[in-house]
Design a protein around this motif. Structure first.
Motif, PDB file in Angstrom:
ATOM      1  N   MET A 115       0.856  -1.195   0.000  1.00 14.23           N
ATOM      2  CA  MET A 115       0.000   0.000   0.000  1.00 14.23           C
ATOM      3  C   MET A 115       0.889   1.242   0.000  1.00 14.23           C
ATOM      4  O   MET A 115       2.082   1.201   0.290  1.00 14.23           O
ATOM      5  CB  MET A 115      -0.939  -0.011   1.210  1.00 14.23           C
ATOM      6  CG  MET A 115      -0.276  -0.062   2.564  1.00 14.23           C
ATOM      7  SD  MET A 115       0.282   1.523   3.208  1.00 14.23           S
ATOM      8  CE  MET A 115       0.957   1.018   4.793  1.00 14.23           C
ATOM      9  N   ILE A 116       0.241   2.366  -0.345  1.00 14.10           N
ATOM     10  CA  ILE A 116       0.891   3.675  -0.259  1.00 14.10           C
ATOM     11  C   ILE A 116       0.138   4.490   0.789  1.00 14.10           C
ATOM     12  O   ILE A 116      -1.089   4.607   0.714  1.00 14.10           O
ATOM     13  CB  ILE A 116       0.857   4.403  -1.613  1.00 14.10           C
ATOM     14  CG1 ILE A 116       1.570   3.572  -2.682  1.00 14.10           C
ATOM     15  CG2 ILE A 116       1.484   5.787  -1.502  1.00 14.10           C
ATOM     16  CD1 ILE A 116       1.353   4.082  -4.092  1.00 14.10           C
ATOM     17  N   ARG A 117       0.844   5.058   1.712  1.00 10.90           N
ATOM     18  CA  ARG A 117       0.228   5.882   2.764  1.00 10.90           C
ATOM     19  C   ARG A 117       0.391   7.349   2.388  1.00 10.90           C
ATOM     20  O   ARG A 117       1.500   7.808   2.104  1.00 10.90           O
ATOM     21  CB  ARG A 117       0.873   5.586   4.113  1.00 10.90           C
ATOM     22  CG  ARG A 117       0.166   6.235   5.290  1.00 10.90           C
ATOM     23  CD  ARG A 117       0.764   5.754   6.593  1.00 10.90           C
ATOM     24  NE  ARG A 117       0.361   4.376   6.879  1.00 10.90           N
ATOM     25  CZ  ARG A 117       0.920   3.625   7.819  1.00 10.90           C
ATOM     26  NH1 ARG A 117       1.929   4.107   8.533  1.00 10.90           N
ATOM     27  NH2 ARG A 117       0.487   2.398   8.031  1.00 10.90           N
ATOM     28  N   THR A 118      -0.727   8.069   2.383  1.00  6.92           N
ATOM     29  CA  THR A 118      -0.690   9.457   1.942  1.00  6.92           C
ATOM     30  C   THR A 118      -1.640  10.321   2.780  1.00  6.92           C
ATOM     31  O   THR A 118      -2.555   9.798   3.436  1.00  6.92           O
ATOM     32  CB  THR A 118      -1.079   9.569   0.457  1.00  6.92           C
ATOM     33  OG1 THR A 118      -1.021  10.932   0.037  1.00  6.92           O
ATOM     34  CG2 THR A 118      -2.493   9.056   0.216  1.00  6.92           C
ATOM     35  N   TYR A 120       5.827   0.147  -8.402  1.00  2.41           N
ATOM     36  CA  TYR A 120       7.243   0.331  -8.075  1.00  2.41           C
ATOM     37  C   TYR A 120       7.414   0.517  -6.569  1.00  2.41           C
ATOM     38  O   TYR A 120       6.446   0.641  -5.825  1.00  2.41           O
ATOM     39  CB  TYR A 120       7.810   1.555  -8.814  1.00  2.41           C
ATOM     40  CG  TYR A 120       7.848   1.390 -10.314  1.00  2.41           C
ATOM     41  CD1 TYR A 120       8.759   0.524 -10.914  1.00  2.41           C
ATOM     42  CD2 TYR A 120       6.966   2.089 -11.136  1.00  2.41           C
ATOM     43  CE1 TYR A 120       8.795   0.366 -12.290  1.00  2.41           C
ATOM     44  CE2 TYR A 120       6.988   1.932 -12.512  1.00  2.41           C
ATOM     45  CZ  TYR A 120       7.905   1.071 -13.080  1.00  2.41           C
ATOM     46  OH  TYR A 120       7.933   0.902 -14.437  1.00  2.41           O
ATOM     47  N   ASP A 121       8.666   0.564  -6.108  1.00  3.28           N
ATOM     48  CA  ASP A 121       8.928   0.736  -4.676  1.00  3.28           C
ATOM     49  C   ASP A 121       8.527   2.112  -4.175  1.00  3.28           C
ATOM     50  O   ASP A 121       8.355   2.325  -2.983  1.00  3.28           O
ATOM     51  CB  ASP A 121      10.414   0.489  -4.374  1.00  3.28           C
ATOM     52  CG  ASP A 121      10.781  -0.979  -4.541  1.00  3.28           C
ATOM     53  OD1 ASP A 121       9.868  -1.824  -4.428  1.00  3.28           O
ATOM     54  OD2 ASP A 121      11.960  -1.274  -4.803  1.00  3.28           O
ATOM     55  N   LEU A 166       6.565   6.164  -0.585  1.00  2.92           N
ATOM     56  CA  LEU A 166       7.087   4.810  -0.475  1.00  2.92           C
ATOM     57  C   LEU A 166       5.957   3.795  -0.505  1.00  2.92           C
ATOM     58  O   LEU A 166       4.872   4.031   0.040  1.00  2.92           O
ATOM     59  CB  LEU A 166       7.875   4.652   0.827  1.00  2.92           C
ATOM     60  CG  LEU A 166       9.208   5.400   0.914  1.00  2.92           C
ATOM     61  CD1 LEU A 166       9.817   5.171   2.293  1.00  2.92           C
ATOM     62  CD2 LEU A 166      10.168   4.945  -0.181  1.00  2.92           C
ATOM     63  N   VAL A 167       6.207   2.663  -1.176  1.00  3.07           N
ATOM     64  CA  VAL A 167       5.264   1.549  -1.139  1.00  3.07           C
ATOM     65  C   VAL A 167       5.624   0.688   0.068  1.00  3.07           C
ATOM     66  O   VAL A 167       6.750   0.192   0.186  1.00  3.07           O
ATOM     67  CB  VAL A 167       5.332   0.732  -2.440  1.00  3.07           C
ATOM     68  CG1 VAL A 167       4.415  -0.481  -2.354  1.00  3.07           C
ATOM     69  CG2 VAL A 167       4.941   1.596  -3.640  1.00  3.07           C
ATOM     70  N   LEU A 168       4.670   0.521   0.961  1.00  2.00           N
ATOM     71  CA  LEU A 168       4.902  -0.148   2.237  1.00  2.00           C
ATOM     72  C   LEU A 168       4.108  -1.437   2.335  1.00  2.00           C
ATOM     73  O   LEU A 168       3.151  -1.655   1.579  1.00  2.00           O
ATOM     74  CB  LEU A 168       4.508   0.774   3.395  1.00  2.00           C
ATOM     75  CG  LEU A 168       5.138   2.174   3.395  1.00  2.00           C
ATOM     76  CD1 LEU A 168       4.484   3.038   4.462  1.00  2.00           C
ATOM     77  CD2 LEU A 168       6.642   2.089   3.605  1.00  2.00           C
ATOM     78  N   LYS A 186      -3.960   7.866 -10.120  1.00  2.00           N
ATOM     79  CA  LYS A 186      -2.683   7.481 -10.713  1.00  2.00           C
ATOM     80  C   LYS A 186      -2.490   5.965 -10.650  1.00  2.00           C
ATOM     81  O   LYS A 186      -1.945   5.354 -11.567  1.00  2.00           O
ATOM     82  CB  LYS A 186      -1.530   8.202 -10.002  1.00  2.00           C
ATOM     83  CG  LYS A 186      -1.409   9.664 -10.408  1.00  2.00           C
ATOM     84  CD  LYS A 186      -0.186  10.320  -9.818  1.00  2.00           C
ATOM     85  CE  LYS A 186      -0.094  11.763 -10.309  1.00  2.00           C
ATOM     86  NZ  LYS A 186       1.058  12.487  -9.733  1.00  2.00           N
ATOM     87  N   ALA A 187      -2.948   5.376  -9.547  1.00  7.22           N
ATOM     88  CA  ALA A 187      -2.844   3.922  -9.412  1.00  7.22           C
ATOM     89  C   ALA A 187      -3.731   3.215 -10.429  1.00  7.22           C
ATOM     90  O   ALA A 187      -3.353   2.188 -10.998  1.00  7.22           O
ATOM     91  CB  ALA A 187      -3.216   3.503  -7.989  1.00  7.22           C
TER      92      ALA A 187
END
Length: 343
Positions: free
Chosen positions: A4-7, A51-52, A58-60, A18-19
């Motif tokens: 996941m991405i935290r935003t 991507y990372d 950051l992708v976590l 975008k995803a």
């Protein structure tokens, strides 16, 4: 591992889009709010293909992911977002080609089209693009379509063991012709075939793959369709028997060579009957003639047109069968007539 991405909440919608466009939104999990020591955040679930990092985020790894319940229907997934009146107009069917969804959305739902596209993507996690269909137009029967979500409109559709590469905004592909494509795949073994309106290989690619004719000559006038025809010949590994020709079939169809001629086009197909009959061997052969015709004339007009063209060339006709392919429009059928032409 679930990623996941935290935003920050105010960036959530931008990042979610975008995803979707990048094809890495994981639609099986919920987008959820979390509170940490640093503040409030949104967690956007992404697939392994992300991507990372995305736009410096950051992708976590996500702990204890929450999964969405799959809706039973498109209407179910839109309840709470659309009014009852709008729900009544939600499409009940759509077409999936490769990883692209094609859907007709009525004007009444114009301002809800993006939400409908998102719901469709959530129902088909392997798809990455949704386009809106407005029908077909012009001599080349090109689709008129609008890109709603995603970025790629080119895909490879697999059907009945065959591969059809295409751009869904440039060439048409009718799901209603599926049974006819299957039928053609069972015909033509060891024969010489001429496909007068080859398109991207709708009917002649299945024939080439499954029946292995001696030779197929596929003629296509639309340069964009022709480019995909050549690509599909390569993808299906039938280069040894399939000869593509770009041009007008009334001028480029070889004469006196075919055991079987395909005429898988509708609209003005009857104007090409004489060159199609000339393409058959002098000893005779089989014609597969397509036409859109009022239901009341389905058993007479196509057959009469074949007989008239054959008579003008001094040939005889035996009507073998008339197949109904689909309903083309209210009161109009798409049919194909199988006819044996002989001296």
């Amino acid at each position: 591992m679930y990623r996941m991405i935290r935003t920050a909440p105010e960036k959530g919608e931008e990042l979610r889009k975008k995803a979707i466009q990048g094809g890495f939104l994981d639609t099986s999990r919920k987008i959820r709010k979390v509170r940490t020591e640093e503040g409030n955040f949104l967690e956007i679930p992404v697939t392994e293909s992300a991507y990372d990092s995305v736009d410096s985020f950051l992708v976590l790894e996500q702990e204890n992911p929450e999964f969405l319940e799959k809706p039973n229907s498109l209407k179910d997934s839109l309840k709470g977002f659309l009014s009852e009146t709008e729900l009544a107009s939600v499409p009940s069917g759509w077409q999936v080609l490769g990883d692209i969804i094609i859907v007709f959305i009525p004007e009444i739902l114009e301002d809800k089209k993006t939400r409908i596209a998102e719901s469709l993507l959530s129902m088909y996690p392997k798809c990455r693009t949704v386009v809106r269909d407005f029908g077909i137009e012009g001599q080349f029967r090109q689709p008129k379509r609008e890109l709603l979500l995603g970025s790629e409109t080119e895909t490879i559709h697999k059907e009945h063991g065959c591969f059809f590469k295409q751009d869904v905004t440039k060439v048409m592909y009718s799901k209603g012709n599926l049974e006819e494509r299957k039928r053609m795949s069972q015909l033509g073994e060891g024969e010489v075939i001429v496909d007068m309106f080859a398109g991207i290989g709708y009917f002649s690619i299945p024939m080439a793959v499954h029946s292995r004719p001696k030779k197929i000559v596929g003629i296509e006038i639309n340069p964009e369709s022709f480019a995909y025809l050549k690509e599909n010949i390569r993808l299906n590994k039938v280069e040894d028997i399939f000869i593509p020709i770009c041009g007008d079939c009334s001028k480029f169809a070889p004469e006196g060579t075919a055991d079987r001629v395909l005429m898988g086009y509708v609209g003005t197909t009857h104007h090409y009957l004489e060159p199609a009959i000339k393409a058959l061997k002098k000893s005779g052969g089989i014609l597969h003639y397509h036409e859109t015709v009022p239901e009341s004339l389905a058993r007479t007009r196509p057959q009469e047109r074949i007989e008239k063209a054959a008579c003008a060339l001094g040939k005889k006709v035996e009507i073998l069968e008339t197949h109904r392919i689909k309903k083309y429009s209210p009161g109009v059928l798409h049919v194909v007539v199988d006819a044996r032409i002989f001296e």
